[in-house]
Write an enzyme that holds these catalytic residues in place. Sequence first.
Site, PDB file in Angstrom:
ATOM      1  N   THR A 131      -1.226  -2.924  -1.497  1.00  0.00           N
ATOM      2  CA  THR A 131      -2.254  -2.478  -2.442  1.00  0.00           C
ATOM      3  C   THR A 131      -1.712  -1.458  -3.447  1.00  0.00           C
ATOM      4  O   THR A 131      -0.788  -0.693  -3.127  1.00  0.00           O
ATOM      5  CB  THR A 131      -3.421  -1.846  -1.640  1.00  0.00           C
ATOM      6  OG1 THR A 131      -4.248  -1.097  -2.531  1.00  0.00           O
ATOM      7  CG2 THR A 131      -2.930  -0.880  -0.563  1.00  0.00           C
ATOM      8  N   ASP A 132      -2.336  -1.427  -4.625  1.00  0.00           N
ATOM      9  CA  ASP A 132      -1.963  -0.417  -5.634  1.00  0.00           C
ATOM     10  C   ASP A 132      -2.301   1.003  -5.154  1.00  0.00           C
ATOM     11  O   ASP A 132      -1.797   1.983  -5.714  1.00  0.00           O
ATOM     12  CB  ASP A 132      -2.651  -0.707  -6.978  1.00  0.00           C
ATOM     13  CG  ASP A 132      -4.180  -0.689  -6.929  1.00  0.00           C
ATOM     14  OD1 ASP A 132      -4.774  -0.538  -5.830  1.00  0.00           O
ATOM     15  OD2 ASP A 132      -4.803  -0.839  -8.004  1.00  0.00           O
ATOM     16  N   GLU A 133      -3.136   1.102  -4.107  1.00  0.00           N
ATOM     17  CA  GLU A 133      -3.562   2.431  -3.643  1.00  0.00           C
ATOM     18  C   GLU A 133      -2.403   3.237  -3.057  1.00  0.00           C
ATOM     19  O   GLU A 133      -2.497   4.455  -2.917  1.00  0.00           O
ATOM     20  CB  GLU A 133      -4.712   2.306  -2.637  1.00  0.00           C
ATOM     21  CG  GLU A 133      -5.896   1.592  -3.254  1.00  0.00           C
ATOM     22  CD  GLU A 133      -7.183   1.687  -2.460  1.00  0.00           C
ATOM     23  OE1 GLU A 133      -7.360   2.657  -1.720  1.00  0.00           O
ATOM     24  OE2 GLU A 133      -8.017   0.776  -2.612  1.00  0.00           O
ATOM     25  N   TYR A 155      -6.213   5.091   4.719  1.00  0.00           N
ATOM     26  CA  TYR A 155      -5.957   3.657   4.490  1.00  0.00           C
ATOM     27  C   TYR A 155      -4.686   3.466   3.674  1.00  0.00           C
ATOM     28  O   TYR A 155      -3.771   2.734   4.073  1.00  0.00           O
ATOM     29  CB  TYR A 155      -7.142   3.011   3.756  1.00  0.00           C
ATOM     30  CG  TYR A 155      -6.808   1.676   3.114  1.00  0.00           C
ATOM     31  CD1 TYR A 155      -6.504   0.562   3.893  1.00  0.00           C
ATOM     32  CD2 TYR A 155      -6.783   1.536   1.726  1.00  0.00           C
ATOM     33  CE1 TYR A 155      -6.186  -0.664   3.299  1.00  0.00           C
ATOM     34  CE2 TYR A 155      -6.478   0.328   1.127  1.00  0.00           C
ATOM     35  CZ  TYR A 155      -6.177  -0.782   1.916  1.00  0.00           C
ATOM     36  OH  TYR A 155      -5.848  -1.985   1.334  1.00  0.00           O
ATOM     37  N   LYS A 159      -1.002   1.734   4.638  1.00  0.00           N
ATOM     38  CA  LYS A 159      -0.412   0.600   3.906  1.00  0.00           C
ATOM     39  C   LYS A 159       0.965   0.998   3.344  1.00  0.00           C
ATOM     40  O   LYS A 159       1.907   0.210   3.377  1.00  0.00           O
ATOM     41  CB  LYS A 159      -1.336   0.146   2.772  1.00  0.00           C
ATOM     42  CG  LYS A 159      -2.650  -0.469   3.221  1.00  0.00           C
ATOM     43  CD  LYS A 159      -2.489  -1.783   3.978  1.00  0.00           C
ATOM     44  CE  LYS A 159      -2.019  -2.919   3.108  1.00  0.00           C
ATOM     45  NZ  LYS A 159      -2.006  -4.215   3.849  1.00  0.00           N
TER      46      LYS A 159
END
Length: 334
Positions: A131-133, A155, A159
């Site tokens: 994810t870009d997060e 989260y 990741k």
Amino acid sequence: MTPTHYLVTGAAGFIGSHFVHGLLAPRENAAAAQVEVTALDSLTYAGDPVNLGPAWNDPRFRFVHGDIGDAPLVRALMRPGTVVVNFAAESHVDRSIVDAGAFVRTNVLGTQTLLDAALHSGVRCFLQVSTDEVYGSVEHGAWTEGAPVAPNSPYAASKASADLLALAYARTHALDVRVTRCSNNYGPRQHPEKLIPRFVTALLAGETVPLYGDGGNVRDWLHVSDHCRALWTVLERGTPGEVYNIGGGVQLANRELTGLLLDACGADWSSVRRVEDRKGHDRRYCVDDTKLRALGHLPLVPFEQGLADTIGWYREHRGRWDGGGAAAPLPAHS
Ligand code: NAD
């Protein structure tokens, strides 16, 4: 010709189920006749076998109910030449704020267990869907793949940890690992705890929707089918050991998106209640996906069309989600 064996984890979830449908569909995958798909999913609250729809009747498909952290099981599901696509994750930021344990178990330890099994089974490729997060918030501009990870939520931290482990297996063991970091997805069958389905299901039911803080948090939106196409591109034309950003090109503040959803559902701002902001809420995500586009990938679904189709899907499948928006235990959002 021997079919290519795909092990797709988290296949009963939102994106994994779309990926499986694409794998088995000759229209989307020219080599569909030559695939064999093993779907592995532990069916948490987020997984639903119904998402796999027609795959259940397909002789090229088999479902295994199990956990990516189960080492003997995942080892038994891989063989030389297998392509592993790892979607399995705890994926909801708000839940990670309440209890990060499951996020570390699945996203970190589960991924490491899969990587070990991949290493010892002679798999062809391991695609880690991320994810870009992991980059954290960016005030201006866009993160390239060279930017350091700086995750803010549990989260995103889980990741990012998984990404780093995956890349470490590529460097240490020369395992063919590819990592993708995608922006916010939307589309049919997304769990109603996430922003778009949460708001749509609530508005269609005549309920109010909760908007975090000032609504100024910006996200970049991509239709799930374009995400799956990008994953294909990375599998077919990507380079082992590399990271690829996947962007949507549709940057919207949550309040702008809320306005669009209100209009589409025939509601107005009286249906919106402001709620206290999420803890540590990242202000803006944005990735530069030039590297992926250089491989020939372009998103195909215009946002207006994709959003209208998605809302149409939730309208037509009310039975599946009735009460889902209201019943979701946490405030909202992706
Ligand atoms: P989802 O929550 O809809 O689905 C996750 C699936 O994984 C569920 O079917 C769940 O049952 C399964 N699962 C959870 N723990 C498991 C375990 N220990 N073993 C086996 N299966 C397990 O998530 P999603 O939105 O489809 O996201 C899929 C992947 O894509 C995730 O890795 C997520 O981080 C990533 N991603 C999502 C988005 C997005 O906007 N949704 C954007 C970028 C990246």
